[in-house]
Design a protein around this motif. Structure first.
Motif, PDB file in Angstrom:
ATOM      1  N   UNK A 172       0.832  -1.198   0.000  1.00  0.00           N
ATOM      2  CA  UNK A 172       0.000   0.000   0.000  1.00  0.00           C
ATOM      3  C   UNK A 172       0.866   1.248   0.000  1.00  0.00           C
ATOM      4  N   UNK A 173       0.414   2.239  -0.746  1.00  0.00           N
ATOM      5  CA  UNK A 173       1.220   3.456  -0.877  1.00  0.00           C
ATOM      6  C   UNK A 173       0.391   4.709  -0.599  1.00  0.00           C
ATOM      7  N   UNK A 174       1.091   5.731  -0.179  1.00  0.00           N
ATOM      8  CA  UNK A 174       0.523   7.072  -0.062  1.00  0.00           C
ATOM      9  C   UNK A 174       1.569   8.037  -0.596  1.00  0.00           C
ATOM     10  N   UNK A 175       1.108   8.968  -1.417  1.00  0.00           N
ATOM     11  CA  UNK A 175       2.066   9.898  -2.018  1.00  0.00           C
ATOM     12  C   UNK A 175       1.692  11.345  -1.740  1.00  0.00           C
ATOM     13  N   UNK A 176       2.735  12.145  -1.588  1.00  0.00           N
ATOM     14  CA  UNK A 176       2.557  13.594  -1.540  1.00  0.00           C
ATOM     15  C   UNK A 176       3.107  14.129  -2.855  1.00  0.00           C
ATOM     16  N   UNK A 177       2.223  14.762  -3.622  1.00  0.00           N
ATOM     17  CA  UNK A 177       2.650  15.265  -4.927  1.00  0.00           C
ATOM     18  C   UNK A 177       2.599  16.783  -4.937  1.00  0.00           C
ATOM     19  N   UNK A 178       3.708  17.403  -5.272  1.00  0.00           N
ATOM     20  CA  UNK A 178       3.721  18.854  -5.445  1.00  0.00           C
ATOM     21  C   UNK A 178       4.389  19.144  -6.790  1.00  0.00           C
ATOM     22  N   UNK A 179       4.467  20.408  -7.135  1.00  0.00           N
ATOM     23  CA  UNK A 179       5.159  20.756  -8.388  1.00  0.00           C
ATOM     24  C   UNK A 179       6.661  20.596  -8.259  1.00  0.00           C
ATOM     25  N   UNK A 180       7.149  20.516  -7.030  1.00  0.00           N
ATOM     26  CA  UNK A 180       8.587  20.450  -6.799  1.00  0.00           C
ATOM     27  C   UNK A 180       9.099  19.056  -6.479  1.00  0.00           C
ATOM     28  N   UNK A 181       8.271  18.258  -5.798  1.00  0.00           N
ATOM     29  CA  UNK A 181       8.737  16.918  -5.428  1.00  0.00           C
ATOM     30  C   UNK A 181       7.585  15.930  -5.341  1.00  0.00           C
ATOM     31  N   UNK A 182       7.945  14.652  -5.340  1.00  0.00           N
ATOM     32  CA  UNK A 182       6.985  13.576  -5.089  1.00  0.00           C
ATOM     33  C   UNK A 182       7.572  12.732  -3.972  1.00  0.00           C
ATOM     34  N   UNK A 183       6.754  12.458  -2.974  1.00  0.00           N
ATOM     35  CA  UNK A 183       7.219  11.614  -1.871  1.00  0.00           C
ATOM     36  C   UNK A 183       6.212  10.493  -1.664  1.00  0.00           C
ATOM     37  N   UNK A 184       6.673   9.257  -1.793  1.00  0.00           N
ATOM     38  CA  UNK A 184       5.781   8.105  -1.637  1.00  0.00           C
ATOM     39  C   UNK A 184       6.250   7.232  -0.483  1.00  0.00           C
ATOM     40  N   UNK A 185       5.278   6.817   0.325  1.00  0.00           N
ATOM     41  CA  UNK A 185       5.523   5.903   1.437  1.00  0.00           C
ATOM     42  C   UNK A 185       4.812   4.599   1.118  1.00  0.00           C
ATOM     43  N   UNK A 186       5.485   3.473   1.357  1.00  0.00           N
ATOM     44  CA  UNK A 186       4.871   2.167   1.132  1.00  0.00           C
ATOM     45  C   UNK A 186       4.872   1.376   2.427  1.00  0.00           C
ATOM     46  N   UNK A 187       3.795   0.629   2.634  1.00  0.00           N
ATOM     47  CA  UNK A 187       3.676  -0.238   3.821  1.00  0.00           C
ATOM     48  C   UNK A 187       3.038  -1.562   3.407  1.00  0.00           C
ATOM     49  N   UNK A 188       3.104  -2.539   4.299  1.00  0.00           N
ATOM     50  CA  UNK A 188       2.508  -3.839   3.964  1.00  0.00           C
ATOM     51  C   UNK A 188       1.036  -3.920   4.355  1.00  0.00           C
ATOM     52  N   UNK A 189       0.575  -2.988   5.181  1.00  0.00           N
ATOM     53  CA  UNK A 189      -0.841  -2.967   5.525  1.00  0.00           C
ATOM     54  C   UNK A 189      -1.296  -1.518   5.725  1.00  0.00           C
ATOM     55  N   UNK A 190      -2.449  -1.131   5.151  1.00  0.00           N
ATOM     56  CA  UNK A 190      -2.836   0.291   5.238  1.00  0.00           C
ATOM     57  C   UNK A 190      -3.054   0.794   6.673  1.00  0.00           C
ATOM     58  N   UNK A 191      -3.328  -0.129   7.610  1.00  0.00           N
ATOM     59  CA  UNK A 191      -3.492   0.291   9.007  1.00  0.00           C
ATOM     60  C   UNK A 191      -2.228   0.910   9.585  1.00  0.00           C
ATOM     61  N   UNK A 192      -1.096   0.676   8.911  1.00  0.00           N
ATOM     62  CA  UNK A 192       0.172   1.194   9.438  1.00  0.00           C
ATOM     63  C   UNK A 192       0.337   2.696   9.190  1.00  0.00           C
TER      64      UNK A 192
END
Lengths: 82, 152
Positions: free
Chosen positions: B86-106
């Motif tokens: 599972x991933x969550x990303x922060x997208x801006x015009x300057x950068x992209x930051x993605x976090x991945x985990x094995x379960x969304x509860x984390x």
């Protein structure tokens, strides 16, 4: 092709992407593209494409998986050219 | 298990030419290529694959450069060997930051630290740890990010 020639050719290929000048100057069979040369993982694709173009070979997914260091790159090039 | 990946879009624009022939097909499936329209879409997909790879690499301690083995599943998850990450990303015009985990509860248990002076240790494999908990660090261009468990 002897090993030194191949390493020298690989050095020319990776030069535009390598961020560690000292590691590039000392490039050898044990040099790791990412950990030593600090090549960005997105630029490792460029290294692979440049190798394909230079030697007119196709690096399949199976070979690409291993292409993280000079030794693996040399083995892949040598096996494809054989 | 946590993985993260930050991409400086300005640095990426200078360092990488994803329009180069054969570039996209080496790292993205046909389905993923169909999602690509601009720099942001390319680097979002890439950051997700990298973040998921960091989890797998840490779990297996194996180096594999196999971006095609980690595949887009939905805007919130990618697959590797039939397992969903599972991933969550922060997208801006300057950068992209993605976090991945094995379960969304984390996700609610995690925090992002962008202060690169934060002290941390390394385990026997050179992987970053804080208080015996694995943390994930990524840096690119102007950006640096650590993802760690929130301290209670």
């Amino acid at each position: 092709m002897d090993k030194e020639t191949l390493i020298a050719e690989l050095k020319t290929i990776v030069k535009p992407y390598a961020k560690d000048e000292a590691a590039l100057a000392n490039i050898n069979e044990n040099t790791d593209f990412i950990n030593d040369l600090k090549i960005n993982s997105a630029n490792l694709v460029d290294v692979i494409l440049d190798v394909e173009e230079k030697y007119n070979i196709v690096i399949d997914n199976e070979s690409m998986e291993k292409m993280v260091n000079v030794k693996a790159a040399m083995e892949i090039i040598e096996s494809k050219l054989a | 298990m946590i993985g993260n990946d930050i991409i400086d879009l300005r640095t990426a624009a200078v360092e990488s030419n994803w329009r180069r022939p054969n570039y996209l097909s080496k790292i993205f499936t046909p389905k993923e290529q169909s999602l690509i329209s601009d720099d942001q879409s390319v680097w979002w997909l890439w950051s997700a694959k990298e973040a998921v790879y960091k989890i797998i690499n840490r779990a297996t301690l194996q180096r594999r450069y196999a971006p095609l083995s980690i595949t887009y599943h939905s805007p919130d998850s990618f697959l590797y060997q039939e397992r969903e990450y599972f991933i969550k990303s922060e997208l801006t015009n300057e950068f992209i930051h993605t976090i991945a985990v094995i379960h969304p509860d984390l996700f609610p248990q995690l925090e992002v630290c962008k202060d690169r002076s934060i002290p941390y240790d390394k385990d026997e494999h050179g992987l970053p740890m804080i208080a015996n908990q694995p943390v994930s660090i990524s840096h690119h261009g102007r950006y640096w990010a650590m993802v760690k468990q929130k301290t209670i």
